[in-house]
Design a protein around this motif. Structure first.
Motif, PDB file in Angstrom:
ATOM      1  N   THR A  21      19.392   9.710  19.333  1.00 43.73           N
ATOM      2  CA  THR A  21      19.470  10.312  20.847  1.00 43.73           C
ATOM      3  C   THR A  21      19.212  11.790  20.653  1.00 43.73           C
ATOM      4  O   THR A  21      19.720  12.558  19.820  1.00 43.73           O
ATOM      5  CB  THR A  21      20.975  10.037  21.254  1.00 43.73           C
ATOM      6  N   THR A  22      18.141  12.232  21.529  1.00 45.84           N
ATOM      7  CA  THR A  22      18.005  13.834  21.313  1.00 45.84           C
ATOM      8  C   THR A  22      18.514  14.193  22.661  1.00 45.84           C
ATOM      9  O   THR A  22      18.424  13.882  23.888  1.00 45.84           O
ATOM     10  CB  THR A  22      16.637  14.059  21.495  1.00 45.84           C
ATOM     11  N   VAL A  23      19.203  15.560  22.476  1.00 42.73           N
ATOM     12  CA  VAL A  23      19.880  15.978  23.753  1.00 42.73           C
ATOM     13  C   VAL A  23      19.405  17.640  23.548  1.00 42.73           C
ATOM     14  O   VAL A  23      19.606  18.293  22.639  1.00 42.73           O
ATOM     15  CB  VAL A  23      21.454  16.242  23.442  1.00 42.73           C
ATOM     16  N   LYS A  24      18.846  17.894  24.696  1.00 45.62           N
ATOM     17  CA  LYS A  24      18.504  19.259  24.884  1.00 45.62           C
ATOM     18  C   LYS A  24      18.651  19.682  26.405  1.00 45.62           C
ATOM     19  O   LYS A  24      19.092  19.036  27.365  1.00 45.62           O
ATOM     20  CB  LYS A  24      17.049  19.416  24.689  1.00 45.62           C
ATOM     21  N   GLY A  25      18.770  21.044  26.542  1.00 40.07           N
ATOM     22  CA  GLY A  25      18.977  21.863  27.811  1.00 40.07           C
ATOM     23  C   GLY A  25      19.432  23.191  27.505  1.00 40.07           C
ATOM     24  O   GLY A  25      18.939  23.952  26.676  1.00 40.07           O
ATOM     25  N   LYS A  26      19.955  23.708  28.662  1.00 35.79           N
ATOM     26  CA  LYS A  26      20.678  25.121  28.726  1.00 35.79           C
ATOM     27  C   LYS A  26      21.634  25.386  29.258  1.00 35.79           C
ATOM     28  O   LYS A  26      22.110  24.589  30.454  1.00 35.79           O
ATOM     29  CB  LYS A  26      19.377  26.001  29.210  1.00 35.79           C
ATOM     30  N   ILE A  27      22.552  26.277  28.933  1.00 40.33           N
ATOM     31  CA  ILE A  27      24.045  26.463  29.674  1.00 40.33           C
ATOM     32  C   ILE A  27      23.890  27.931  30.118  1.00 40.33           C
ATOM     33  O   ILE A  27      23.182  28.957  29.509  1.00 40.33           O
ATOM     34  CB  ILE A  27      24.885  26.374  28.221  1.00 40.33           C
ATOM     35  N   PHE A  28      24.414  27.946  31.368  1.00 37.44           N
ATOM     36  CA  PHE A  28      24.646  29.273  32.105  1.00 37.44           C
ATOM     37  C   PHE A  28      25.861  29.616  32.881  1.00 37.44           C
ATOM     38  O   PHE A  28      26.519  28.513  32.972  1.00 37.44           O
ATOM     39  CB  PHE A  28      23.454  29.571  32.867  1.00 37.44           C
ATOM     40  N   ASP A  29      26.090  30.749  33.096  1.00 37.08           N
ATOM     41  CA  ASP A  29      27.313  31.032  34.120  1.00 37.08           C
ATOM     42  C   ASP A  29      27.196  30.503  35.374  1.00 37.08           C
ATOM     43  O   ASP A  29      26.157  30.737  36.074  1.00 37.08           O
ATOM     44  CB  ASP A  29      27.570  32.709  34.070  1.00 37.08           C
ATOM     45  N   ASN A  59      19.227  22.065  21.507  1.00 38.72           N
ATOM     46  CA  ASN A  59      18.521  21.153  21.026  1.00 38.72           C
ATOM     47  C   ASN A  59      19.055  20.370  19.934  1.00 38.72           C
ATOM     48  O   ASN A  59      19.190  20.958  18.816  1.00 38.72           O
ATOM     49  CB  ASN A  59      16.972  21.120  21.131  1.00 38.72           C
ATOM     50  N   PHE A  60      19.592  18.987  19.849  1.00 41.91           N
ATOM     51  CA  PHE A  60      19.949  18.585  18.625  1.00 41.91           C
ATOM     52  C   PHE A  60      19.681  16.906  18.910  1.00 41.91           C
ATOM     53  O   PHE A  60      19.497  16.531  19.917  1.00 41.91           O
ATOM     54  CB  PHE A  60      21.367  18.755  18.363  1.00 41.91           C
ATOM     55  N   THR A  61      19.807  16.408  17.721  1.00 45.96           N
ATOM     56  CA  THR A  61      19.467  14.784  17.607  1.00 45.96           C
ATOM     57  C   THR A  61      20.607  14.171  16.926  1.00 45.96           C
ATOM     58  O   THR A  61      21.289  14.610  15.938  1.00 45.96           O
ATOM     59  CB  THR A  61      18.295  14.684  16.824  1.00 45.96           C
ATOM     60  N   THR A  62      21.121  13.108  17.440  1.00 47.31           N
ATOM     61  CA  THR A  62      22.457  12.485  16.923  1.00 47.31           C
ATOM     62  C   THR A  62      22.051  11.107  16.643  1.00 47.31           C
ATOM     63  O   THR A  62      21.074  10.392  17.281  1.00 47.31           O
ATOM     64  CB  THR A  62      23.526  12.654  17.782  1.00 47.31           C
ATOM     65  N   HIS A  63      22.803  10.579  15.681  1.00 49.35           N
ATOM     66  CA  HIS A  63      22.491   8.867  15.272  1.00 49.35           C
ATOM     67  C   HIS A  63      23.351   8.098  16.122  1.00 49.35           C
ATOM     68  O   HIS A  63      23.175   6.759  16.309  1.00 49.35           O
ATOM     69  CB  HIS A  63      22.577   8.482  14.134  1.00 49.35           C
ATOM     70  N   PHE A  64      24.262   8.784  16.822  1.00 49.13           N
ATOM     71  CA  PHE A  64      25.046   8.010  17.745  1.00 49.13           C
ATOM     72  C   PHE A  64      24.457   7.559  19.074  1.00 49.13           C
ATOM     73  O   PHE A  64      23.511   8.248  19.744  1.00 49.13           O
ATOM     74  CB  PHE A  64      26.431   8.749  18.138  1.00 49.13           C
ATOM     75  N   THR A  65      24.765   6.331  19.574  1.00 49.26           N
ATOM     76  CA  THR A  65      24.389   5.991  21.138  1.00 49.26           C
ATOM     77  C   THR A  65      25.160   6.491  21.889  1.00 49.26           C
ATOM     78  O   THR A  65      26.571   6.186  22.058  1.00 49.26           O
ATOM     79  CB  THR A  65      24.071   4.478  21.202  1.00 49.26           C
ATOM     80  N   ILE A  66      24.971   7.619  22.703  1.00 51.87           N
ATOM     81  CA  ILE A  66      25.996   8.289  23.495  1.00 51.87           C
ATOM     82  C   ILE A  66      25.445   8.425  24.977  1.00 51.87           C
ATOM     83  O   ILE A  66      24.210   8.375  25.225  1.00 51.87           O
ATOM     84  CB  ILE A  66      26.280   9.707  22.981  1.00 51.87           C
ATOM     85  N   GLU A  67      26.438   8.589  25.786  1.00 50.57           N
ATOM     86  CA  GLU A  67      26.003   8.688  27.259  1.00 50.57           C
ATOM     87  C   GLU A  67      26.597   9.995  27.678  1.00 50.57           C
ATOM     88  O   GLU A  67      26.090  10.497  28.811  1.00 50.57           O
ATOM     89  CB  GLU A  67      26.785   7.581  28.153  1.00 50.57           C
ATOM     90  N   LYS A  68      27.494  10.809  27.157  1.00 44.30           N
ATOM     91  CA  LYS A  68      27.906  11.762  27.414  1.00 44.30           C
ATOM     92  C   LYS A  68      28.108  13.183  26.413  1.00 44.30           C
ATOM     93  O   LYS A  68      28.256  12.676  25.177  1.00 44.30           O
ATOM     94  CB  LYS A  68      29.361  11.794  28.275  1.00 44.30           C
TER      95      LYS A  68
END
Length: 775
Positions: A21-29, A59-68
């Motif tokens: 699962t690839t998770v990417k995005g941005k975080i801000f105030d 941006n990171f990739t995990t081997h887990f099947t995740i929803e959150k």
């Protein structure tokens, strides 16, 4: 058989790839929309995750099947975000009970508050947003132990571990760069600040000369401006009050792409027909900042500001006018006109993963022209006339600050080294103004300038070279020791264009001031929620150019020095609902420059010998839930002359310094009901105790106000409602319509007062557009 192995391996690889699962995005105030660098993004109950970069991106990739995923950052509320299959935009909200967790001013770079062995307070973006200040003192006075006195129309003076004073003992900065050079201090310098450009404000209390140089003695105030937002953001607003004040304002910006971002902000304000006669003013401000990422290790920041200000300068009010609420200016000709330009170019370079170099080049162009009401002198021999002056004080600066920060494996330490240089030619001229005076009313009906009667005309080239270091190390776990010091060489090259018989008749001269200002401090964290600190620091301040040369024949003032001893601590208790912070300090002043009032009601600068400044500062923030928060900050202080001999027959040894209240407090309770999302209401109390008006301690400002308290005691009320980016708000200042003075003085002709505003209602409307976000 080989084919079977190949099929099994390919199948395993395919299944493994498919399960990623690839998770990417941005975080801000959530308030400013600025990107948050260093936020943690991780899979729940695992070690997999990453941190956001300088652009707030991850941006990171995990081997887990995740929803959150969970997101956390110091000073902000942690959140759990549901994956949508698209790039995430995550807004984090600042916490109310730990608003000081992260600071930058303590070491010129981002660090945790609990690692800084100094008294430092932070006004967060959330406080700025909810306060909706008309003038900056409505923010600064929330800081424990601080008084920013309103002298009408945003003119001011300051008190941080000092009496309320116009002396050059406070350093004002914008993003770590002083807004004025050493030697050209002006107590009204914060006129040149655009409030709508602010992200936060940090206040160091006590000497910080070891890092920032001279003038950072009573305190240093750093105004941290907005950065480009992670998502497109535009905000516009208008506000006005019932006494003719109107301000329109805007801000907006974003990253155009992954490398380039900008933010702009500005305002136009004017005052017409106020409760105080002859007090109209206009003010304009504009800030622009552009960030450009050259590569993963290098970044450029170009920032600039322009501010223009012109005001009518109402004079102070005598006792009769003050107590009868007849706020009539004693003249209709005094004025102040300010033009200020600042530009800086900053290069941030990551040398390696343990070392960073930040270099800022800057220029300033500043001019203040005025015919000031405070310079009017009554004639002791002829009550029908008075004397004044029309003057212009200007400077142009060029300078740089370069700082290297290196993390070392030895004792988990860090070494900060820096070099700065500032060159600022300063020009000053003044011409005589003759003034007529009505002896029955005390009014000054007319003034005539005499351009041929020049009081002052000089140029002083000011050069300031500084080098500093700060070494932090941890000999044992939980203990951090900080050693620091700075050497400053300050040179004034003074050229007087007038003869020795003139009002300013000081001869051409070259004056040099050198000083080494050390600092030793330590912090000990018993646990993440409980810590203590101690420090010794020295402050240094040469006399300003105006103090040294203007109105004198031969310069006689000596530099001032301050030794500060301090212990303090902080704790978060009651399930992290309550945050407390305190500090005990004693600051000994030597050759402190004080303002001595002469018989004609004018003042002159003198060295006082030795002074004592001692007190305790404390604050607490109580947030039992998301709906209710309470803040209290206070200080109990003594400011005293230890050795101040005016002549062989007159001294003020042991006397309290004038305009030095013993108790200062500011408290606020805010309610944000869960049943009406977006609504807030707050009540604030400001308290300043009575104080002496003269060096001899013969008379006080001791009026009774709210709750029967003597001095200043006033209530303010704020409310606002935000619905889908549209916010309407109202601020009711001085709710009970108290009669009190922002400043009171005693002269040769009696008491005079700068009256505070009567009950004032400000209403406003803002609209904010922002891009998509998940939280």
């Amino acid at each position: 058989m080989k084919k079977l192995y190949i099929i099994i391996i390919l199948t395993f690889v395919a299944l493994n790839t498919w399960a990623q699962t690839t998770v990417k995005g941005k975080i801000f105030d959530a308030i400013t929309k600025e990107p948050l660098a260093g936020a943690s993004i991780f899979v729940e109950n695992s070690n997999e995750g990453t941190h956001s970069n300088s652009m707030g991106a991850f941006n990171f990739t995990t081997h887990f099947t995740i929803e959150k995923v969970q997101v956390a950052f110091a000073g902000y509320q942690s959140v759990t975000v549901t994956l949508t299959g698209k790039e995430l935009s995550i807004a984090l909200s600042p916490t109310s009970n730990r608003i000081q967790e992260v600071v930058v001013t303590a070491s010129r770079e981002v660090q945790l508050r609990r690692e800084a062995p100094i008294a430092i307070s932070k006004i967060s973006s959330k406080q700025i947003e909810e306060t909706k200040p008309t003038i900056i003192n409505e923010l600064i006075n929330k800081v424990p132990g601080v008084i920013m006195t309103n002298l009408t129309n945003e003119q001011h003076m300051m008190a941080i571990r000092q009496p309320m004073t116009t002396s050059p003992y406070f350093l004002y900065m914008e993003d770590g760069i002083p807004i004025r050079p050493v030697g050209v201090f002006n107590h009204n310098a914060l006129l040149e600040m655009n409030m709508y450009s602010l992200n936060s404000v940090e206040v160091i209390k006590g000497p910080s000369s070891s890092l920032y140089g001279s003038e950072a003695n009573g305190g240093a105030v750093n105004f941290i401006t907005l950065k480009p937002s992670a998502i497109p953001t535009v905000r516009i607003g208008i506000q006005r009050d019932n006494f003719g004040y109107v301000r329109t304002q805007f801000s907006g910006g974003s990253y155009v792409n992954q490398n380039l971002g900008f933010v702009a902000s500005g305002f136009v304000a004017q005052q017409r027909n106020s409760w105080l006669t002859y007090s109209d003013y206009n003010k304009y401000g504009f800030n622009l900042r552009t960030d450009y990422r050259i590569n993963d290790r290098s970044k450029l920041i170009l920032a600039g500001s322009i501010d223009k200000y012109r005001t009518e300068m109402t004079g102070s009010v005598d006792s009769s006018g003050f107590y009868n609420r007849k706020y009539q200016s004693n003249n209709e000709f005094t004025f102040r006109n300010v033009n200020a330009l600042r530009i800086r170019l900053t290069h941030e370079f990551e040398i390696n993963k343990n070392s960073e170099l930040v270099t800022s080049l800057y220029i300033r162009n500043n001019d203040i022209e005025q015919l000031p009401s405070y310079a009017i002198k009554k004639d002791l021999n002829n009550p029908t006339i008075a004397h004044g002056q029309h003057n212009d004080n200007a400077f142009k600066s060029i300078g740089f600050v370069s700082q290297n920060s290196t993390k070392l494996k030895f004792l988990n330490s860090k070494l900060i080294t820096g070099l700065s240089y500032d060159y600022s030619p300063n020009t000053y001229w003044a011409s005589y103004v003759s003034i007529t005076r009505d002896t029955k009313t005390g009014f000054y009906p007319s003034a005539v300038e005499h351009p041929d009667s020049v009081l002052a005309n000089y140029k002083a080239n000011i050069a300031n070279l500084g080098a500093y270091f700060q070494y932090e190390f941890s000999p044992v776990q939980r203990l951090k020791i900080v050693l620091g010091g700075r050497y400053d060489n300050i040179r004034y090259n003074f050229d007087n264009y007038l003869p020795s018989t003139a009002f300013t008749g000081a001869p051409d001269s070259k004056n040099s001031f050198d000083s080494f200002t050390p600092k030793v401090g330590l912090t000990y964290n018993f646990n993440p929620d409980l810590g203590a600190y101690a420090n010794y620091s020295r402050g240094f301040c040469p006399p300003s150019v105006n103090q040294l040369y203007s109105g004198v024949k031969v310069p006689s003032l000596q530099p001032s020095k301050f030794d500060n001893y301090e212990i303090g601590g902080w704790a978060t208790v009651l399930k992290k609902w309550l945050y407390v912070d305190f500090s005990f300090y004693q600051m000994n002043g030597f050759n402190e420059v004080v303002s001595y009032r002469l018989v004609d009601n004018s003042t002159e600068s003198r060295n006082s010998g030795k002074t004592l400044h001692r007190g305790i500062e404390y604050s607490l923030n109580f947030t039992p839930n998301n709906q209710l928060s309470f803040r209290f900050g206070g200080s109990n202080v003594v400011h005293q002359y230890v050795n101040y001999e005016v002549s062989s027959t007159l001294n003020y040894n042991g006397k309290e310094m004038p305009q030095a209240p013993h108790f200062i407090a500011n408290a606020e309770i805010t309610y944000r009901p869960s049943f009406l999302k977006g609504f807030r209401v707050a009540t604030e109390w400001q308290r300043i105790s009575s104080y002496f008006l003269d060096n001899g301690n013969t008379q006080r400002y001791n009026d009774r106000t709210l709750f029967g308290l003597k001095g200043v005691s006033t209530m303010n009320f704020r409310a606002g409602y935000n619905l889908k980016g549209i916010e309407i708000f109202g601020n009711l200042m001085n709710v009970s319509n108290e009669l009190y003075a922002n400043n009171a003085t005693l002269g040769a002709f009696g008491k005079s007062f700068t009256p505070a505003s009567p009950r004032t209602l400000t209403i406003g409307l803002t609209y904010q557009f922002r891009g998509r976000q998940n939280q």
